[in-house]
Design an enzyme around this catalytic site. Structure first.
Site, mmCIF file in Angstrom:
data_model
loop_
_atom_site.group_PDB
_atom_site.id
_atom_site.type_symbol
_atom_site.label_atom_id
_atom_site.label_comp_id
_atom_site.label_asym_id
_atom_site.label_seq_id
_atom_site.Cartn_x
_atom_site.Cartn_y
_atom_site.Cartn_z
ATOM 1 N N ASP A 43 67.393 -3.108 53.680
ATOM 2 C CA ASP A 43 68.744 -3.848 53.540
ATOM 3 C C ASP A 43 68.992 -4.064 55.217
ATOM 4 O OD1 ASP A 43 71.123 -5.152 52.986
ATOM 5 O OD2 ASP A 43 72.230 -3.327 52.529
ATOM 6 N N LYS A 64 69.952 -7.104 56.330
ATOM 7 C CA LYS A 64 70.611 -8.511 56.269
ATOM 8 C C LYS A 64 70.260 -9.361 57.536
ATOM 9 C CE LYS A 64 74.503 -6.144 53.996
ATOM 10 N NZ LYS A 64 74.128 -4.912 53.691
ATOM 11 N N ASP A 119 69.957 -15.090 61.691
ATOM 12 C CA ASP A 119 69.458 -15.933 63.123
ATOM 13 C C ASP A 119 68.874 -16.865 62.762
ATOM 14 O OD1 ASP A 119 68.880 -15.783 65.795
ATOM 15 O OD2 ASP A 119 68.886 -13.502 65.718
ATOM 16 N N ILE A 120 68.299 -17.528 63.983
ATOM 17 C CA ILE A 120 67.703 -18.702 63.722
ATOM 18 C C ILE A 120 66.358 -18.658 62.907
ATOM 19 C CG2 ILE A 120 68.574 -19.620 66.069
ATOM 20 C CD1 ILE A 120 65.868 -19.322 67.215
ATOM 21 N N ASP A 128 72.360 5.907 53.508
ATOM 22 C CA ASP A 128 72.805 5.524 54.963
ATOM 23 C C ASP A 128 73.138 6.785 55.680
ATOM 24 O OD1 ASP A 128 72.651 2.827 54.013
ATOM 25 O OD2 ASP A 128 74.576 3.035 53.071
ATOM 26 N N GLY A 167 75.828 4.238 46.557
ATOM 27 C CA GLY A 167 75.573 5.156 47.812
ATOM 28 C C GLY A 167 76.458 6.592 47.807
#
Length: 223
Positions: free
Chosen positions: A58, A60, A63-64, A9, A203
């Site tokens: 990743d 995530k 939403d619609i 990250d 991580g």
């Protein structure tokens, strides 16, 4: 192959490449999240592919259904090994996400973030019971036809009992002497694997170690 996926990250592509290259012999894949993707985009993911490890993308999605399906279709050329959507997006979104994904990509549904606890559930109008919430969303994910879920090591044994052939991604994994940081529901790598984890996401214990390769080897040795 190691079940450990290292979570890289960082927005710094060169740093990401350097870490992945150093640990590649002792991890099973690379997890790239929003921080990396927003800075480096598809081109950055292609560069990380060159290292030769499976890519866990990743992002995530939540939403619609149509928007999530179109977003996943746009990622098809990247051929991620794994990608994430939020289980709370509902059955139709999960079904469309799986239908839109490349044939070889595992779509896993995030049940409850490991940074959340009982009080956080109450603050968003849910019962203060992480176990119940994760089980409810595990059943939803299973029935919607995705490949598995993301959950903490605290819930994976019960989730596996509910979904014997599911694929279980466990974040919030920390060595026994590791710093917890902003995670609230953590387990050791060995405990997560024994409870039924398919892969472990690690991580900062690796990426922020003075010697990332040594840190990865030490975690691998516990498995």
């Amino acid at each position: 192959m190691s079940p450990v996926y290292v979570a890289i990250d960082t927005p710094d592509l060169e740093r990401a490449r350097a870490i992945a290259t150093r640990v590649k012999a002792h991890v099973g894949g690379i997890k790239l999240g929003l921080e990396f993707f927003m800075a480096n985009g598809r081109a950055g993911v292609h560069e990380m592919h060159e290292i030769g490890l499976p890519i866990f993308l990743d992002l995530k999605f939540h939403d619609i259904p149509n928007t999530v399906a179109k977003a996943i279709q746009a990622l098809r050329p990247l051929e991620p090994a794994i990608l994430t959507v939020h289980a709370a997006g509902g059955r139709a979104m999960l079904e469309d996400a799986k239908a839109a994904a490349p044939a070889g990509t595992k779509v896993v549904a995030v049940t409850m973030l490991t940074s959340l606890d009982d009080s956080d559930l109450v603050s968003i109008g849910l019962k203060p019971d992480p176990h119940e919430q994760v089980m409810r969303l595990t059943e939803l994910a299973r029935s919607a036809g995705v490949d598995g879920i993301v959950c903490s090591g605290n819930e994976v044994a019960a989730a596996k009992a509910l979904w014997r052939d599911g694929f279980f991604v466990i974040p919030g994994v920390r060595p026994a002497n590791g710093t917890v940081g902003d995670q609230k529901r953590v387990v050791t790598p060995r405990a997560a694997l024994d409870a039924g984890a398919s892969i472990l996401v690690v991580g900062r214990p690796i990426t922020q170690a003075q010697d990332p390769d040594l840190a990865a080897r030490e975690i691998e040795a516990t498995l």
